[in-house]
Enzyme design. Structure first.
Site, PDB file in Angstrom:
ATOM      1  N   ASP A  28       6.640  39.988  57.980  1.00 31.28           N
ATOM      2  CA  ASP A  28       6.289  38.702  58.579  1.00 31.28           C
ATOM      3  C   ASP A  28       4.927  38.865  59.243  1.00 31.28           C
ATOM      4  OD1 ASP A  28       6.131  36.480  60.514  1.00 31.28           O
ATOM      5  OD2 ASP A  28       8.250  36.177  60.063  1.00 31.28           O
ATOM      6  N   ILE A  29       4.013  37.931  59.025  1.00 27.89           N
ATOM      7  CA  ILE A  29       2.679  38.049  59.636  1.00 27.89           C
ATOM      8  C   ILE A  29       2.669  37.640  61.104  1.00 27.89           C
ATOM      9  CG2 ILE A  29       1.400  37.880  57.472  1.00 27.89           C
ATOM     10  CD1 ILE A  29       0.777  34.938  58.278  1.00 27.89           C
ATOM     11  N   GLU A  87      10.256  26.314  58.816  1.00 28.47           N
ATOM     12  CA  GLU A  87       8.803  26.296  58.704  1.00 28.47           C
ATOM     13  C   GLU A  87       8.302  26.407  57.266  1.00 28.47           C
ATOM     14  OE1 GLU A  87       7.146  29.189  61.361  1.00 28.47           O
ATOM     15  OE2 GLU A  87       7.843  28.127  63.134  1.00 28.47           O
ATOM     16  N   HIS A  92      14.837  32.074  52.918  1.00 27.83           N
ATOM     17  CA  HIS A  92      14.448  33.411  53.338  1.00 27.83           C
ATOM     18  C   HIS A  92      15.325  33.911  54.475  1.00 27.83           C
ATOM     19  CE1 HIS A  92      11.979  30.670  55.796  1.00 27.83           C
ATOM     20  NE2 HIS A  92      11.899  31.633  56.702  1.00 27.83           N
ATOM     21  N   HIS A  94      15.293  36.660  57.750  1.00 32.07           N
ATOM     22  CA  HIS A  94      14.514  37.501  58.656  1.00 32.07           C
ATOM     23  C   HIS A  94      15.336  38.746  58.978  1.00 32.07           C
ATOM     24  CE1 HIS A  94      11.475  34.454  60.038  1.00 32.07           C
ATOM     25  NE2 HIS A  94      12.415  33.617  59.633  1.00 32.07           N
TER      26      HIS A  94
END
Length: 130
Positions: A28-29, A87, A92, A94
């Site tokens: 994750d950025i 978002e 997805h 995490h």
């Protein structure tokens, strides 16, 4: 095409942590912890619960392997898992190494790592994944 589909296609660079023919995992950025990884299906699906039963089961098996790699690369009490998906309209998961439950707080200030630290983090997870 979502930003995650562009990452999977190689149109946008990412810090790859794991991959197989159906799923892709990358850092994750905007991480909440060092090693915060996203797991996505290569097939674009907006809502996690719109995945077929078979695809969801396969994604969870892949995610389990990624979590084990994260835990090996970054010793922690557990690896936390969260499904949000508001978002980016691409299903997805995490994954984040946890020392305590507060480490999984998405409202706290995000961590900042240099590109070299991100590359090293991804390389450590990828090495443990294999």
């Amino acid at each position: 095409m979502t930003i995650f589909s562009k990452i999977i296609a190689g149109e946008i660079p990412s810090y790859k942590c794991a991959e197989d023919d159906r799923f892709y995992a990358f850092l994750d950025i905007n991480p909440i912890t060092k090693g915060h990884t996203l797991v996505v299906p290569k097939h674009e699906v907006d809502y996690f619960f719109d995945l077929s039963d078979e695809e969801m089961a396969a994604m969870m098996a892949f995610t389990k392997r990624v979590a084990a790699a994260i835990r090996e690369a970054f010793p922690c009490r557990k690896v936390g898992m969260t499904v949000l998906g508001l978002e980016v309209n691409h299903a997805h998961i995490h994954l984040a190494p946890l020392q305590n439950e507060g480490d999984m707080d998405f409202w706290k200030e995000k961590k900042h790592f240099t590109p070299e630290e991100m590359a090293d983090t991804a390389a450590r997870i990828l090495k443990a994944f294999r």
